[in-house]
Structure formats: structure tokens, C-alpha cells
Design an enzyme around this catalytic site. Structure first.
Site, PDB file in Angstrom:
ATOM      1  N   ASP A  77       0.855  -1.191   0.000  1.00 15.38           N
ATOM      2  CA  ASP A  77       0.000   0.000   0.000  1.00 15.38           C
ATOM      3  C   ASP A  77       0.897   1.250   0.000  1.00 15.38           C
ATOM      4  OD1 ASP A  77      -2.221   1.776   0.383  1.00 15.38           O
ATOM      5  OD2 ASP A  77      -3.295   0.177   1.400  1.00 15.38           O
TER       6      ASP A  77
ATOM      7  N   ARG B 229     -10.830   1.129  -7.843  1.00 15.64           N
ATOM      8  CA  ARG B 229     -11.925   1.325  -6.891  1.00 15.64           C
ATOM      9  C   ARG B 229     -13.120   1.981  -7.569  1.00 15.64           C
ATOM     10  NH1 ARG B 229     -10.899   4.422  -1.251  1.00 15.64           N
ATOM     11  NH2 ARG B 229     -10.978   6.278  -2.573  1.00 15.64           N
TER      12      ARG B 229
ATOM     13  N   ASP C  37      -6.220   3.460  -6.906  1.00 16.25           N
ATOM     14  CA  ASP C  37      -7.103   3.788  -5.786  1.00 16.25           C
ATOM     15  C   ASP C  37      -7.421   5.282  -5.827  1.00 16.25           C
ATOM     16  OD1 ASP C  37      -8.531   3.473  -3.458  1.00 16.25           O
ATOM     17  OD2 ASP C  37      -6.793   3.262  -2.157  1.00 16.25           O
TER      18      ASP C  37
ATOM     19  N   ASP D  61     -13.433   0.251   1.085  1.00 17.02           N
ATOM     20  CA  ASP D  61     -12.989   0.214   2.480  1.00 17.02           C
ATOM     21  C   ASP D  61     -14.080  -0.333   3.393  1.00 17.02           C
ATOM     22  OD1 ASP D  61     -10.677   1.314   1.520  1.00 17.02           O
ATOM     23  OD2 ASP D  61     -11.159   3.360   2.134  1.00 17.02           O
TER      24      ASP D  61
ATOM     25  N   GLU E 270     -11.995   8.469  -7.621  1.00 16.10           N
ATOM     26  CA  GLU E 270     -13.377   8.936  -7.844  1.00 16.10           C
ATOM     27  C   GLU E 270     -13.460  10.283  -8.584  1.00 16.10           C
ATOM     28  OE1 GLU E 270     -13.122   5.761  -5.316  1.00 16.10           O
ATOM     29  OE2 GLU E 270     -12.216   7.702  -4.893  1.00 16.10           O
TER      30      GLU E 270
END
Length: 1051
Positions: free
Chosen positions: A341, A538, A456, A554, A459
Site C-alpha cells: 500500500d 476502486r 485507488d 474500504d 473517484e
């Protein structure tokens, strides 16, 4: 004023909201010339404990009167694609900048697909930049009928066969303004599936409720009733006749979709055009296939990505990472992919690694790859804008090439704030961004040779609202209507809607940011690795499955989150992203051993399986738990790895023929009302039913077993209670899995990881239907090539009469090679007609094939080994035939799908002698070596076998020795017909058969019959005596003692 008569609406369910904004009042409602009728007076609500019926919640108090102004048809003309209408409206209503003249195009695209487009003919409006089929000519015959009403304008689409309504816009007025478009339709029932991304039960049931779903991509942990990471305005509606149809609203602007108990649906969007697809089905899988034909089929993943993935946020150091990897190795867990990560980055900068805390990461990655494992790293879209000039190429080069999104009406990058601090955001709609993205990824790949990329925060997520400098006051940042987004603002925790892309404004493209980043990343990986890409995103939009896999974000370590993961995975299989999973054991909060054990059991049947948790949480990799929990988790992983060929075949079917990997029971059993809405169980393909435990400390699970033949997996016990809900035993060490009769499941003995296990023996799990039928298929290639590198095999088809003897017929089958072929192996076809059972066994190296039969006829369960004997025979033939075929000494003669072998005369004698003597000896030696090696180095063994019941070891010993006996015996019996064939055709000069293969067929029938008759006659007691003798004189005792077997899902 609106007349009382026009507001006389006897059904509250038939009210359509005239004031969808919050803070409605009577004054505001009447100003729009709409009807105002509160359901319950305010005084009553405040002064009493009034009980409100569920259907009355969210009923609009302000609603349209019957004579509310709307459009009417001005012109109607036929076109090559269907029809074109002009519709006009005499007066504006309540939204600014209404468009009073519109064009309506009706596309009769296919027999099951209808498209409706409504747009402004005088001004080009934004349209979704998604590549969809362009149909120039209408289809002549359709399953639907379209009826147009002139005044007021309305379109009715219904199914021709039974009149069921697929779409009916007459239910409510059409509103079409510059930043507010609203239209409605009747639903055929209040039961729907779809509408992502939202956390909700799989079935949307609005029989007794009103529901609002908002679509605007947002970074927020999954909760009910809020907009989440992706946008998929697609649904499937259940019809009263057990058929299905679907709608896809091709629009990427912020929107609300309202559902009401009438039943009816209302679409409200703040931009673009009306571009609505109707899919007539009639099955659920038909609807999905028709939808995927529009948005694009999902990509074929690399084979290694089907394994177990391990990650966490908070390894924090290379030493901790090495410790986890070693711990997994010592505990003998199979796993394929290690992730890191953002804590492995240098200062959270993309395409860097921390050379202090993660010093040696490149060497660690290469070491993993040398063991057949793979590595995936995380990349966020935000590129730091505060590094010293010339020190951070991703920003420096991006700035030079004008790659970043800009402020409104400016060339200056819009600056937000994410993990590295102030950041610029790449504009992935800019075609130059692909080359830039590829170059910076390739430079990092030269240092850390990653195998996939995890994108990730796309959006896109922003730690400030809009930008570091705020947003403008124009209509893009402050539209007249804002859908019910989390935060009540379009810029909440994301970028300003007025920010500019190359294609359009962020107002229009926000929901597609993740789509375009996934596309760019997919193309970059293809260029860098020259192999099949693996991307995990995501955020997603309709069509993202062409480029990326997805995880559900998440989540939290709760049983509730584990339950909702099933509906999410079922939904994303509908949405065209079948390679989907949830963070196993939960990302946020501390997991427990019991929860993680249950989640690992469930996750073993996710299409994408990754264990991942948050910063400052305890480790939750499987090897950190107690020995007992480890064994249970290991068993779940072994089941997953055993089924890898089945999963891979399902992925290929999704890519080629648009079939989902997993599906709800209702899609497969639409006529069974009990299956409607079941989302605590699911099917893998059509053949495997998974019924997990989803409640804490439960030892039983309430499950529905549909009316069919089902076998418990792995025991093979036939289920006798079907067609009803039943309680199944579910101790902690068990997940209930059932195999459906009539299907063949290709399986493989697992290795330490998928790449190491690719050469291991295959198993065909044959689950017979009530009539003795079973069908299945297998797709197999090198697992990583961009272009399918298919391997060709000879296929043996063996048929058995299910009685005291088996009669076998064998034929060659020509293998078609090409990317358009669903299964190059032509798939394990079993068919029963008057008792005949045909097995088509097509695998790599037939000596690696074992067969397990779940049968309605008990004796078949004890004689499955002989099925592989015919495959042995054809492996011998193939070994001889292939080099001669290459040199031109033999050739195929094709007749339809069956081919014979024509051989030059001088090679016939060599062929027969080789088949009769030389090759059997070679194969016997190979088989003996392989089986002894398998006994000694069983990939399922554990270092400590003291706790393994002794009966399992004895059963395995008997089974392996019996397999050796059967192979040796059958090989020599099969050789006898070859000698007879040689004598008949060469010495006695009898007329040869048209195809040499047919000589084989006659004598192999006799050979298999004798072999199986002997096998059936010999009792278990006699078999034990023979086995003990063989164990004593043939197999060294020390090797027998080394056999460690745990109860496996394959026999």
C-alpha cells in the site's frame, strides 16, 4: 392555481415528485403549479405518536397534476434505423433554460435491443464518450412492439409475446432543461436488481417503500443510502411471467433514480441527453449479455490473478513484509500475489518506493517472481505538485505536456490535496496522457518490476472540497438542482465540477474518471510487460470491465459487511466487471479469528480474493491465527486452487460469450419463486452452489437447495432434501458447497501457487444428472499472453453403458484453434441416450488426468479411474502421431467435426509395434514415477500429519495403488486389439477400415469392457489383499510412510 380535479389522485403510489429538491413547502409547490397534499399533517406528526405505514414514507407531498404541461409530437418520419420524431412544448415550467423543441430517435437495433435518444437538435450537448454499437439499419423482426402517443407525447414498449410493459413514459411529464432532465416509466413489477454502486440487498423491492438512489462517484466507506465509488445506471426488472428485461441509462452526469410502489421509476439527471437502452431478455443472462454488447465485454485476466492475494496498509518496513511472506511460506499456505500500500512509497509519491524503510524491495519482488509469485503496487491519481523542480518527473513531464486537469477557463492545473499533500490530477481523457502515464510507469518498472497496478482514490478523491483555491460560482459548480449526493455538494471531497478535461468539464466527466484511468493503466501495462494486464480499480463506470477488476472498497470487519459483499459481487457481475471481490476479513476495524475464518471460507469463492486491512490494525494474514484456524483457512484456499481451471474457463466464457462468473439462484431458477431475492447464497457459473455462514458463532446455515440433483462437495453425497429451505450443519471448519448434477467441473491438484501448479494433474469432477447426463468445458492457454496462445489436444470420447459392463467408443476430434473459439478443448461432453454416457476427456498429457464421478448410480463412484484409460490410449497415439504429422507422413481427413488418420503404408507396421510394445512400457515407467513422486511430495501434505485421521491415509494408499493396477492392466488390454488389428489388416489382408480410428473403436470397446468387468467383480476384500501384496513388494515402505493426506475436495 391548480384545479382540485387535476390533483385528485386516489393512489399515493401514483404521485410523481414535482419538487425533488429538499425543503419543500406549499408555497414553493404551488409556484410550480403542482399539487400540494401532505400525507400526514405536521401537527399530527409532532403532537402524537402516529404510526406511519411504510408505504407512506417519502411519499411526495408536491406532485404533478394530470394536465401539467408536457410535449406533443410535431413530426414523425421513418428512417433507416427506425423513426425520428420532433416533439415540442408550448410553455416552460419550473426549471431554467428548458428546451422546448426536441428530436426523438427510435433505434430498432436488434430483435431484443431498443434504443431511445432524445436531444436538442439545435445545440450539440455533451454525450457519454463510451464506444457503443452504431446501428445504421433497423432490424426487421423484434421481440418488442413500440407504440407512440402523439398528445401528450409518450412511448410505450411492450413484449409482443405477452404484452408485458418494458417501458411506458406516459406515467409522468417529461422535463428537459439544460441542467435538469427528468422522465419516468412504469415498471413491470416492484422487484429489480442492479443500480450500482450502492450498499444494499441484491433484490430491490419497492412493494411497500419509496427509494432514492444517487449516482455520483464518492470516496466513502460503504454504507447504505449513500452514493459510493462507482456509477452503473443499469437494472433488471423481474416480470410477472418469470421473464426479465433491463434498462441502461447511458448518462454520466450526477443523477437520482427514484423508485416507487406503483411500481414506477423516475430518472433525474443534470446534464447530457436522454440515451436509454431497453433489453428484452427474456432470461436474466440474456439481458446481461445484451447489456455487455453495448458497454463492452470484460477482459480476460491473467491466470495468476485467480489465486490468493495478500496486502495490508501498514507493513511499514521491508522486514515486516519479509516476515509475513516467510510466515505464509512456513505455514504452507498457497498464495500468488503480494501487494504493498502507500506506506511503501517515498513520501506517498506515485511511482516511488521508500529506499530507507523498504530498502531491497526490488530484490524482494524479483525473488517472489522467481518462485512463481507476483507483485502489485498501489498508484493514486494525485501527482504531487510541490516537489522541487526537476526532482519529480511525473509532475515535471506532466506539466510540460499539459496533462493535468485545469481550472475553469484556464490553463493552470487545478490543485487539490491527497496523501502527498498538494496535488495535480491527470486528465486521462487527454490522449497524450496515455504515453505520459506509460513512460513514468515504465521507468518505475525498470526499478521495481511490478506485475499489476492497483489504482485507488480515483473517484477522484480529494481531502478538500473542490480545490485548494475553492470553486467558481458559475452554474457548473452551483447548478439549479443537485442530486442527493453525500455532502450536499458536487464538489464535496472531490474536484470542482467546473474543472476542465480535454473532452469536457468535470461536471460531465466526474463519474468516468476511474474509467479513463483504468483504460490508461491497462494500455500502459500492455506496453510495459507485453503480457495480459492486471488492473484493480476502486472507481468504475459502465464498461470499466474491459480494462479492470474491482474491489468493494474500504469495508469493515463485521459480519454485516461480509453479508453485503455477496450482493455487491452479484451486482458487479451484472455490471460487466465479473472479476470482483471484497477485502477478506475486513479493511477497517479489528477482525476476529472466527470472523476471518468464515470470511476466508467465503472469499475462497469470490472471483477476486484479497486479504487486506488498514493501518494500525493487527495483522490478519492467514498464518497469524491459531493452528486450527490455519488448517480451516488452508482447506478453503485448497478448494479455491483446485477449482482454478473452472474459474479460468468461466472467465473465458465471460470474455467470449458474456456469461457472468457468479449469479444469484433466481437467474438460474427463474420459475422457482423461492429463489427470488436470495443473496446469502450464490452460484459459481451454473454448477456450484455456495452457502456460507454469515452470522457470528453460527454452526448451522439456513439454505435453499433448488429442485435439481445436488451433491455435497467434496464428499459426493447426494442431497435428498431439495426444493425447500433447510438447515445445513456448518461447524467452523465447514463451508457448505454443493455441485449440481449434469455438470463436469475441471479441477487441478494445487501447487504452492498457480504458476507452480500448472503442471500438476487434472481432475474432472463429473456430477451426473438424474438421467446420467453431464456436460462441461475447459479453456486452457499459457495464462498470460495478450493473444490467446491456445494449445491443441486430441480429444478422446469414451462412452459407457451404466450397467454391469461398460462399452467404450473412441474417436479423434479435430481441435479448432483461434481466438473466437469458446473452448479449444471442446469440452467434456457427456450425453445419455438409452443409457449411453459419453466422456470427452481433453487435457494436457492424458496421463495427468484423474476423474471423480458423483453419480446417481452408486457403483459408478467406485469405478471412475477406468474412465481415464481411454485418455491414456490416446496419449500414446498422440505421442506417435504428432511427429509424423509434422513430417507429413500422416494427415487428417476431416468429415465434419470428426477426423480420421491416414498413414503411409510403411509407417503402419512401425506404428502398431510402437503402440503395442514400446510406448506402453515408456508410459508405465512415467506413470509409476509420477505417482510415487506424487505420493512422496503430495502438495496437500502438511508437515505435521499426526492429527490427520489414519483412515484418510489408508484410503489414499488404496486409491493410489488401485490406480497403478488399473493403469497397467488396462494398457496391456488395450494393446491386444492393436495386435489383432495388425494381423487382420496386414497378414490376413482383410479390407482396411475407411479410418484407422474405427479399427481402434471396435477393439477398445472389448478391452474396456473386460477391464471394467474385472474391476467390478473384484470385491473390496480381494482388492485389499492385492493392495497389501503390492504395497509389500512393489512400493518401498518408507514411501508409504511418507504419505500425508488431508481430506481433499478432489478424489
Amino acid at each position: 392555481m391548480v384545479s382540485a380535479q387535476q390533483c385528485d389522485q386516489p393512489l399515493k403510489e401514483a404521485r410523481f415528485d414535482c419538487h425533488p429538491e429538499s425543503s419543500v413547502s406549499e408555497r414553493k409547490c404551488l409556484a410550480r403549479k403542482c399539487c400540494w397534499k401532505p400525507v400526514i399533517p405536521f401537527i399530527t406528526q409532532l403532537s402524537t405518536n402516529h404510526s406511519i405505514d411504510a408505504v407512506e414514507l417519502n411519499v411526495p407531498w408536491c406532485f404533478y397534476p394530470r394536465d401539467f404541461p408536457t410535449y406533443q409530437i410535431k413530426t414523425n418520419e421513418s428512417t433507416p434505423f427506425g423513426q425520428r420524431l420532433t416533439i415540442i412544448k408550448q410553455q416552460s415550467t419550473y426549471m431554467p433554460n428548458e428546451i422546448l423543441s426536441l428530436t426523438v430517435d427510435l433505434f430498432y437495433e436488434t430483435a431484443q435491443r431498443f434504443r431511445l435518444r432524445i436531444y436538442d437538435p439545435t445545440k450539440k450537448r455533451y454525450e457519454v464518450p463510451l464506444s457503443v454499437p452504431v446501428i445504421q439499419t433497423k432490424v426487421n423482426v423484434t421481440d418488442y412492439e413500440v407504440i407512440i402517443t402523439q398528445i401528450p407525447f409518450a412511448i410505450l414498449v411492450k413484449r409482443k409475446s405477452n404484452g408485458v410493459v418494458l417501458f411506458d413514459s406516459s406515467v409522468s411529464p417529461l422535463i428537459y432543461a439544460d441542467q435538469f432532465i427528468r422522465f419516468s416509466s412504469y415498471l413491470s413489477s416492484p422487484f429489480l436488481y442492479g443500480f450500482g454502486e450502492h450498499r444494499q440487498p441484491f433484490l430491490i423491492n419497492v412493494t411497500n417503500e419509496w427509494r432514492k438512489l444517487t449516482f455520483w462517484t464518492r470516496d466513502f466507506p460503504p454504507l447504505e443510502h449513500i452514493n459510493l465509488y462507482g456509477v452503473h445506471p443499469f437494472h433488471i426488472n423481474i416480470e410477472p411471467t418469470a421473464n426479465f428485461h433491463g434498462h441502461f441509462f447511458l448518462n454520466s452526469n450526477a443523477m437520482d433514480i427514484d423508485l416507487q410502489p406503483l411500481p414506477a421509476i423516475t430518472y433525474t439527471t443534470i446534464g447530457g441527453i436522454i440515451d436509454l437502452y431497453l433489453f428484452a431478455g427474456p432470461t436474466a443472462q440474456d439481458v446481461i449479455q445484451q447489456y455487455w454488447e453495448v458497454i463492452g465485454k470484460p477482459l480476460m485476466p491473467p491466470y495468476w490473478s485467480l489465486g490468493f492475494h495478500l496486502c495490508r496498509y501498514g507493513y511499514n518496513s521491508i522486514e515486516k513484509l519479509r516476515t509475513v511472506i516467510q510466515r505464509m511460506h512456513d505455514a504452507e499456505f498457497p498464495y500468488d500475489v503480494q501487494w504493498t500500500d502507500i506506506d511503501a512509497m517515498s513520501s506517498h509519491l506515485d511511482y516511488t518506493y521508500d529506499k530507507i524503510n523498504f530498502n531491497g524491495l526490488p530484490d524482494l519482488v524479483r525473488a517472489l517472481q522467481s518462485e512463481g509469485k507476483h507483485y502489485v503496487n498501489i498508484i493514486d491519481p494525485g501527482i504531487s505538485s510541490t516537489q522541487p523542480s526537476g526532482t519529480y518527473p511525473p509532475y515535471d513531464d506532466g506539466l510540460k505536456k499539459a496533462i493535468f486537469m485545469t481550472k475553469f477557463n484556464s490553463t493552470e492545473p487545478i490543485i487539490g490535496k491527497v496523501w502527498p499533500g498538494l496535488t495535480a490530477f491527470p486528465d486521462f481523457t487527454n490522449e497524450n496522457s496515455i504515453e505520459w502515464w506509460t513512460n513514468i510507469a515504465a521507468t518505475f518498472h525498470d526499478t521495481v518490476p511490478f506485475d499489476g497496478i492497483w489504482i485507488d482514490m480515483n473517484e477522484p478523491s480529494n481531502f478538500v472540497d473542490g480545490s485548494q483555491d475553492g470553486c467558481t460560482n458559475n452554474s457548473l459548480d452551483n447548478p439549479p438542482f443537485i442530486p442527493h449526493v453525500l455532502g450536499d455538494s458536487l464538489s464535496a471531497k472531490t474536484l470542482c465540477p467546473s474543472a476542465e478535461h480535454a473532452l469536457s468539464s468535470h461536471y460531465n466527466l466526474h463519474n468516468m474518471y476511474g474509467y479513463f484511468e483504468a483504460r490508461a493503466t491497462n494500455l500502459a501495462l500492455k506496453t510495459i510487460r507485453r503480457k495480459r494486464p492486471f488492473v484493480l480499480s476502486r472507481s468504475s463506470f459502465s464498461g470499466s470491465g474491459q480494462y479492470t477488476a474491482h474491489w468493494t472498497g474500504d469495508n469493515r470487519a463485521t459480519h454485516t459487511d461480509m453479508y453485503f459483499s455477496i450482493s455487491a459481487i452479484l451486482s458487479f457481475n451484472m455490471f460487466g466487471i465479473p472479476n470482483v471481490g471484497a477485502d477478506v476479513c475486513g479493511f477497517e476495524l479489528e477482525t476476529t479469528e472466527e470472523l476471518c475464518t468464515r470470511w476466508m471460507q467465503l472469499g475462497a469463492f469470490y472471483p477476486f480474493m484479497r486479504n487486506h486491512n488498514d493501518l494500525n490494525m493487527k495483522d490478519q494474514d492467514p498464518a497469524v491465527f491459531s493452528w486450527k484456524a490455519q488448517q480451516i483457512m488452508k482447506q478453503a484456499l485448497i478448494m479455491r486452487y483446485s477449482l482454478a481451471p473452472f474459474w479460468y474457463t468461466l472467465h473465458h466464457q465471460a470474455t467470449m460469450i458474456s456469461r457472468t462468473l457468479v449469479q444469484p439462484l433466481h437467474f438460474e431458477f427463474p420459475n422457482d419463486d423461492n429463489t427470488v431475492g436470495i443473496d446469502k447464497q450464490f452460484l459459481i457459473g451454473r454448477a456450484i452452489l455456495v452457502s456460507p455462514v454469515l452470522f457470528p458463532l453460527a454452526t448451522k446455515v439456513r439454505a435453499y437447495i433448488p429442485q435439481d440433483v445436488w451433491y455435497e462437495f467434496p464428499s459426493g453425497i447426494k442431497i435428498t432434501t431439495v426444493g425447500i429451505f433447510t438447515e445445513l450443519d456448518a461447524p467452523l471448519d465447514k463451508i457448505n458447497v454443493h455441485v449440481r448434477g449434469g455438470f463436469i467441473i475441471p479441477m487441478q491438484i494445487p501447487g504452492d501457487n498457480l504458476m507452480m501448479g500448472r503442471g500438476n494433474p487434472f481432475t474432472l469432477l463429473v456430477a451426473q444428472s438424474m438421467s446420467g447426463n453431464a456436460t462441461g468445458n475447459l479453456f486452457w492457454d499459457d495464462g498470460d499472453s495478450l493473444v490467446n496462445n491456445l494449445l491443441a489436444f486430441n480429444c478422446a470420447v469414451a462412452g459407457f453403458i451404466t450397467s454391469i459392463t461398460y462399452i467404450c467408443q473412441s474417436i479423434y476430434q479435430l481441435i479448432d484453434i483461434g481466438n473466437d473459439i469458446l473452448c479449444p478443448l471442446r469440452g467434456f461432453i457427456l450425453h445419455t441416450g438409452t443409457g449411453l454416457l459419453y466422456h470427452s476427456l481433453c487435457v494436457i498429457g492424458c496421463y495427468r488426468l484423474f476423474v471423480t464421478v458423483y453419480s446417481t448410480r452408486r457403483f459408478l463412484q467406485t469405478n471412475n479411474c477406468a474412465i481415464s484409460m481411454v485418455a491414456i490410449q490416446w496419449f500414446i497415439s498422440c505421442t506417435f502421431v504428432v511427429p509424423l504429422f509434422i513430417t507429413g507422413k500422416i494427415q487428417y481427413q476431416v468429415n465434419g467435426r470428426i477426423c480420421g488418420v491416414l498413414m503411409e503404408e510403411e509407417w503402419s507396421f512401425i506404428y502398431l509395434i510402437s503402440i503395442a510394445f514400446v510406448f506402453p512400457l515408456i508410459i508405465i515407467i512415467i506413470l509409476y514415477t509420477k505417482i510415487v513422486k506424487y505420493m512422496k511430495q503430495n502438495p496437500f501434505s502438511t508437515k505435521n500429519s499426526t492429527n490427520i485421521p489414519s483412515q484418510y491415509r489408508r484410503q489414499s494408499e488404496l486409491r493410489l495403488i488401485r490406480r497403478i493396477c488399473m493403469i497397467i492392466t488396462t494398457l496391456f488390454i488395450l494393446d491386444f486389439p492393436k495386435l489383432v488389428s495388425f494381423i487382420a489388416t496386414e497378414i490376413l489382408l482383410l479390407p482396411p477400415w475407411p479410418y484407422m480410428i474405427r479399427v481402434d473403436r471396435m477393439f477398445i470397446t472389448f478391452g474396456i469392457s473386460v477391464t471394467m468387468l474385472v474391476n467390478i467383480i473384484i470385491t473390496d476384500d480381494v482388492r485389499k489383499v492385492l493392495t497389501s501384496t503390492i504395497m509389500k513388494y512393489i512400493v518401498p515402505k518408507k514411501r508409504v510412510q511418507d504419505i500425508n493426506v488431508i481430506k481433499m475436495p478432489i478424489v
